[in-house]
Design a protein around this motif. Structure first.
Motif, PDB file in Angstrom:
ATOM      1  N   ALA A 122     -30.995  47.498 -13.679  1.00  0.00           N
ATOM      2  CA  ALA A 122     -31.461  46.207 -14.203  1.00  0.00           C
ATOM      3  C   ALA A 122     -31.602  46.322 -15.712  1.00  0.00           C
ATOM      4  CB  ALA A 122     -32.794  45.822 -13.573  1.00  0.00           C
ATOM      5  N   ARG A 123     -31.094  45.308 -16.441  1.00  0.00           N
ATOM      6  CA  ARG A 123     -31.172  45.270 -17.900  1.00  0.00           C
ATOM      7  C   ARG A 123     -31.849  43.965 -18.327  1.00  0.00           C
ATOM      8  NH1 ARG A 123     -26.219  47.599 -16.661  1.00  0.00           N
ATOM      9  NH2 ARG A 123     -25.759  49.558 -17.766  1.00  0.00           N
ATOM     10  N   SER A 146     -28.601  29.643 -17.600  1.00  0.00           N
ATOM     11  CA  SER A 146     -27.319  29.959 -16.957  1.00  0.00           C
ATOM     12  C   SER A 146     -27.532  31.012 -15.890  1.00  0.00           C
ATOM     13  CB  SER A 146     -26.282  30.436 -17.976  1.00  0.00           C
ATOM     14  OG  SER A 146     -26.691  31.647 -18.591  1.00  0.00           O
ATOM     15  N   GLN A 147     -26.667  30.972 -14.901  1.00  0.00           N
ATOM     16  CA  GLN A 147     -26.692  31.951 -13.816  1.00  0.00           C
ATOM     17  C   GLN A 147     -25.260  32.278 -13.427  1.00  0.00           C
ATOM     18  OE1 GLN A 147     -29.278  33.677 -12.029  1.00  0.00           O
ATOM     19  NE2 GLN A 147     -27.401  34.765 -11.448  1.00  0.00           N
ATOM     20  N   GLU A 148     -24.946  33.564 -13.403  1.00  0.00           N
ATOM     21  CA  GLU A 148     -23.630  34.022 -12.969  1.00  0.00           C
ATOM     22  C   GLU A 148     -23.806  35.059 -11.873  1.00  0.00           C
ATOM     23  OE1 GLU A 148     -20.059  36.713 -14.850  1.00  0.00           O
ATOM     24  OE2 GLU A 148     -20.687  34.937 -16.005  1.00  0.00           O
ATOM     25  N   LEU A 149     -23.014  34.926 -10.821  1.00  0.00           N
ATOM     26  CA  LEU A 149     -22.939  35.910  -9.746  1.00  0.00           C
ATOM     27  C   LEU A 149     -21.486  36.300  -9.577  1.00  0.00           C
ATOM     28  CD1 LEU A 149     -25.302  34.344  -7.045  1.00  0.00           C
ATOM     29  CD2 LEU A 149     -25.723  36.455  -8.332  1.00  0.00           C
ATOM     30  N   ARG A 150     -21.221  37.579  -9.479  1.00  0.00           N
ATOM     31  CA  ARG A 150     -19.835  38.013  -9.277  1.00  0.00           C
ATOM     32  C   ARG A 150     -19.809  39.317  -8.495  1.00  0.00           C
ATOM     33  NH1 ARG A 150     -20.208  39.231 -15.179  1.00  0.00           N
ATOM     34  NH2 ARG A 150     -20.110  41.513 -15.449  1.00  0.00           N
ATOM     35  N   ILE A 151     -18.692  39.535  -7.834  1.00  0.00           N
ATOM     36  CA  ILE A 151     -18.475  40.773  -7.091  1.00  0.00           C
ATOM     37  C   ILE A 151     -17.131  41.338  -7.499  1.00  0.00           C
ATOM     38  CG2 ILE A 151     -17.522  39.533  -5.091  1.00  0.00           C
ATOM     39  CD1 ILE A 151     -18.806  41.793  -3.355  1.00  0.00           C
ATOM     40  N   LEU A 152     -17.107  42.646  -7.697  1.00  0.00           N
ATOM     41  CA  LEU A 152     -15.922  43.348  -8.176  1.00  0.00           C
ATOM     42  C   LEU A 152     -15.522  44.389  -7.146  1.00  0.00           C
ATOM     43  CD1 LEU A 152     -13.990  43.901 -10.662  1.00  0.00           C
ATOM     44  CD2 LEU A 152     -15.673  45.623 -11.367  1.00  0.00           C
ATOM     45  N   THR A 177     -22.928  41.802  -9.284  1.00  0.00           N
ATOM     46  CA  THR A 177     -23.608  41.583 -10.552  1.00  0.00           C
ATOM     47  C   THR A 177     -24.226  40.194 -10.593  1.00  0.00           C
ATOM     48  OG1 THR A 177     -22.134  43.081 -11.759  1.00  0.00           O
ATOM     49  CG2 THR A 177     -23.324  41.451 -13.061  1.00  0.00           C
ATOM     50  N   SER A 178     -25.465  40.139 -11.061  1.00  0.00           N
ATOM     51  CA  SER A 178     -26.149  38.873 -11.310  1.00  0.00           C
ATOM     52  C   SER A 178     -26.607  38.853 -12.758  1.00  0.00           C
ATOM     53  CB  SER A 178     -27.355  38.710 -10.379  1.00  0.00           C
ATOM     54  OG  SER A 178     -28.176  37.637 -10.795  1.00  0.00           O
ATOM     55  N   ILE A 179     -26.322  37.735 -13.486  1.00  0.00           N
ATOM     56  CA  ILE A 179     -26.763  37.591 -14.871  1.00  0.00           C
ATOM     57  C   ILE A 179     -27.483  36.254 -14.999  1.00  0.00           C
ATOM     58  CG2 ILE A 179     -26.093  37.500 -17.287  1.00  0.00           C
ATOM     59  CD1 ILE A 179     -23.578  39.037 -16.591  1.00  0.00           C
TER      60      ILE A 179
END
Length: 813
Positions: A250-251, A383-389, A346-348
């Motif tokens: 977590a950052r 803002s909210q970003e969710l992504r999977i790599l 990842t969640s930002i």
């Protein structure tokens, strides 16, 4: 001034010669090894331009990456300095650090905005920055990535010419820090530093950083007050990295910025200095010039910074304002989960807010009763970003994500008018704004290794942009009541934005790539003036019909490039060529109107965003960086041919008018219809050169002497689409020399050695002190038929930083 310049140059030259003398007899192997390591670090630069870590050599994009070490070494201070190091990227910061319009015009590959949102987007750790980037500190960065070409597929809105991503530094296992102090001419002083390290070993790490920077101004104020161009910035921030396990990080990133600037260095050309397409004055009507043609006059050729500049800041101090006041807060939380099967989730989440007070001195000359425009605005965004790599070592790889962004304007006030001992003729009037932007998007990328050497990838984003515009209702002067906004308008823009790329490895040190990408910039609403005094209802109908809204603009970009390095890692190179097809480009037209509050006796202009038509751009960029023994270098060149292919402009038709009759009307003789196809796009240079070189020699086993030069050239930039007035070419040369012992360094620097005085920005304006009546087939002025009231043309000009000598000292621990 001339003797001072000679003294500065002699001081730098003496330091260079002394250092060279100290180096005589010094051995070179230690330096050669050190320099080799530095270049090989460059080879391993990791970038995240496609939301995953890739080496700069492998990513199939045109990117300039400037590392933390290079930022420190070159003395880069702000985004304008970043542009000086980057081919194909021009950033001109006119009219101080005021927000919007001419104050923030990033041009990547010739795509500059004239008003409205920038065509290039700015990001911090991949998070969109909706307010001004000009005061963002660079002391907490790991690197800056300047990504050229449309980045809409993965970065999203407002990146259809490119994106600039500031990547902040993570704290690590070792306690470390740095403190830097700078003092220079023009009352310049800076103190910055950071402390970084473990809070709880293996679990929690932190960094705190801060910066205070002040600049006293470098232009004499004809009004007798403080020097013009004064700036003061305070930045504080911190970062926490929490790693309770190998699978989760977590950052948390926090930052606060405060700007307090004085009057900025800008002035008016003066309508008496217009030298072409002048009105043909045939008489007067109650003191107003009567012209037989419709031109308001123009300036042809190179525009220079006026000899006399004024900003009535003494009177502004009495009102309790600075020239520019900005408070910004930024926060983000990034969560990364490394799953057992090799996938990464990842969640930002981000929240940002800002409050701005911008003040313009409309007198532009020394005056006992200056005329001020004072406006406060505020906004916040979430803002909210969710992504999977997917796992990166698979032959087939993919990325999928969703994004939500919401920006809301809030409260503000409007004030201004003529200053008097009791204050202003127009006291502060409060308002609330309901302007809003909402963006919802789905994005993804698939990548496939078709063979050992060939990799194909497809990126795409589907997004819906909902724009809400409102009319702000001004409250009573000095009242604490904020009237509700009204006239709520809403528009939705849907778009699908793909990018297809292919990369082929010619060998292990050389890649060739190609890409096809679509980019867009959403449309919106122009703030139609509510204080306009229209003499004819038809004028208002036409005004709102033509300028109330503007459509989105789109581009298709085609690019091929070559990246590589020599086998020993001594130098790297990047070459790219591109073609851009630009449709419905957003430019501005300044429309004059009389204000109702003045009883129709005072005028101003309404800068409306319009869809210009069609444009095309082609060009190429080249970068080379590496080392030759004791000398490390970087070279860059870009050529940009940016041309309008279909653009009708009513102002152009009026400017070139000779007979007073619009094109196509009965009796028209000159026949010009305002079509500007073939003209160059404004505010963008055709040629750019950047070159940097650092010569380093060891004095002993622990100390190096170095000398560095940074040079930037930009060819002339046209002021407007007419291609008549331009800024002239600019040549910027910065020198520095010093001693670096590893844990401490001392540097003497001399910026703008050549004394370049090319205007940063020139904007088109009207001279409200010189009125004019021009022919008009349908309008009337009072009881005078077929006449339109307007003003002579004028220009405002923003001056660059002057030459400056200073010293910087840094200590690391």
């Amino acid at each position: 001034m001339r003797h001072t310049t000679y003294l500065r140059a002699a001081t730098c030259a003496s330091a260079l010669l002394i250092g060279l003398g100290l180096a005589v007899g010094a051995t070179t192997p230690a330096f050669a090894q050190s320099n080799d390591d530095d270049v090989r670090v460059k080879d391993e630069i990791i970038v995240t331009a496609r939301k995953t870590e890739e080496t700069l050599l492998d990513v199939p994009l045109s990117i300039t990456a400037i590392t933390e070490a290079e930022i420190e070494r070159s003395g880069i201070d702000n985004i304008a300095d970043i542009a000086l190091q980057t081919p194909g990227f021009s950033f001109r910061q006119g009219f101080g650090r005021a927000e919007g319009g001419a104050n923030s015009r990033p041009a990547i590959r010739g795509m500059s905005n004239v008003l409205g949102a920038p065509n290039a987007g700015f990001f911090v750790d991949g998070i969109f920055v909706s307010d001004s980037i000009t005061s963002y500190q660079l002391d907490n960065l790991q690197r800056v990535e300047v990504i050229r070409g449309p980045q809409s597929a993965l970065f999203g809105r407002n990146t259809f010419s490119g994106a600039v991503n500031f990547v902040t530094r993570d704290p690590g296992d070792e306690m470390r820090g740095r403190i830097t102090a700078m003092a220079a001419e023009h009352d310049a002083f800076e103190l910055n530093g950071y402390v970084s390290g473990p809070i709880k070993e293996g679990i929690l790490y932190g960094e705190i950083n801060g910066r205070f920077n002040t600049f006293g101004g470098d232009y004499e104020n004809a009004d007798g007050g403080d020097d013009l161009g004064a700036q003061e910035t305070t930045n504080v921030g911190g970062k926490l990295v929490f790693t309770p396990s190998d699978m989760f990080t977590a950052r948390l990133n926090l930052g606060y910025s405060e700007v307090r600037d004085g009057g900025f260095a800008y002035g008016a050309l003066g309508s008496n200095n217009l030298n072409c397409f002048l009105p043909n004055v045939t008489g007067s009507f109650f003191g107003i010039d009567l012209s037989s043609n419709r031109s308001r006059g123009y300036f042809c050729g190179e525009i220079e910074v006026p000899d006399t500049l004024a900003f009535n800041d003494a009177e502004l101090d009495q009102l309790g304002y600075d020239g520019i006041e900005r408070d910004s807060f930024r926060s983000s939380l990034q969560l990364d989960w490394d799953l057992d099967n090799g996938y990464t989730l990842t969640s930002i989440t981000a929240y940002n807010s800002s409050k701005n007070i911008n003040i313009f001195d409309n007198a532009l000359v020394s005056s006992a009763t200056p005329n001020f425009s004072i406006g406060k605005s505020s906004r916040h965004d979430i803002s909210q970003e969710l992504r999977i790599l997917s796992p990166r070592d698979n032959r087939f790889r993919w990325l999928a994500g969703g994004y939500y962004f919401e920006e809301n304007d809030g409260e503000g006030f409007d004030a201004g008018g003529n200053f008097n001992p009791n204050g202003l003729s127009n006291r502060p009037r409060l308002f609330d704004s309901g302007d809003k932007v909402e963006n919802v998007a789905l994005f993804g990328m698939v990548e496939y290794d078709a063979s050992e050497d060939l990799t194909l990838s497809l990126e795409a984003r589907y997004q819906e942009d909902t724009i809400t515009a409102t009319d702000e209702v001004l409250g009573a002067a000095d009242s604490t009541t904020r009237p509700a906004f009204n006239n709520v308008r809403e528009a939705k823009f849907e778009s699908f934005l793909p990018r297809l790329t292919a990369r082929y490895a010619l060998n292990e040190n050389m890649n060739v790539y190609g890409s096809i990408a679509k980019g867009n910039k959403p449309g919106g609403f122009n703030p139609v003036p509510t204080q306009a005094e229209f003499f004819d209802p038809q004028d208002f109908t036409e005004f709102t019909r033509d300028f109330a809204t503007f459509d989105e603009e789109n581009i298709w970009s085609y690019e091929v490039g070559l990246k590589g390095q020599d086998g020993e890692g001594r130098f790297n190179y990047n070459v790219a060529a591109y073609y851009i097809d630009w449709a419905d480009q957003q430019l501005t037209q300044s429309q004059p109107y009389l204000t109702a509050s003045s009883g129709g006796n005072s005028g101003t202009t309404f800068p409306a965003v319009v869809n210009a038509g069609e444009s095309e751009i082609y060009g190429f960029e080249a970068e080379l960086f590496g080392s030759l023994d004791r000398f490390s270098y970087s070279l860059g060149y870009s050529f940009t041919n940016a041309e309008l292919t279909d653009f009708y402009d009513e102002n152009a038709e009026e400017l070139f008018d000779t007979d007073g009759i619009p094109s196509g009307s009965p009796g028209d003789v000159d026949g010009f219809n305002g079509q500007l196809a073939g003209n160059d796009l404004p505010q963008t240079p055709a040629h750019q050169i950047n070159a940097s070189g650092t010569y380093t020699v060891p004095v002993n086993d622990s100390t190096d002497w170095f000398a560095r030069a940074d040079y930037n050239y930009e060819s002339k930039r046209f002021v407007q689409v007419f291609n008549l007035a331009h800024t002239g070419d600019s040549h910027m040369l910065n020198l520095q020399t010093g001693i670096d012992r590893g844990d401490w360094s001392i540097t003497a620097f001399y910026n703008n050695v050549l004394g370049d005085d090319t205007p940063l920005v020139v904007t088109r304006l009207l001279d409200f002190n010189r009125t004019l009546l021009i022919p008009d087939p349908v309008r009337s002025f009072i009881f005078l038929p077929n006449r339109r009231f307007t003003f002579y043309r004028d220009f405002t000009i923003s001056g660059p930083r002057k030459s400056q000598f200073g010293v910087r000292a840094s200590y690391k621990f």
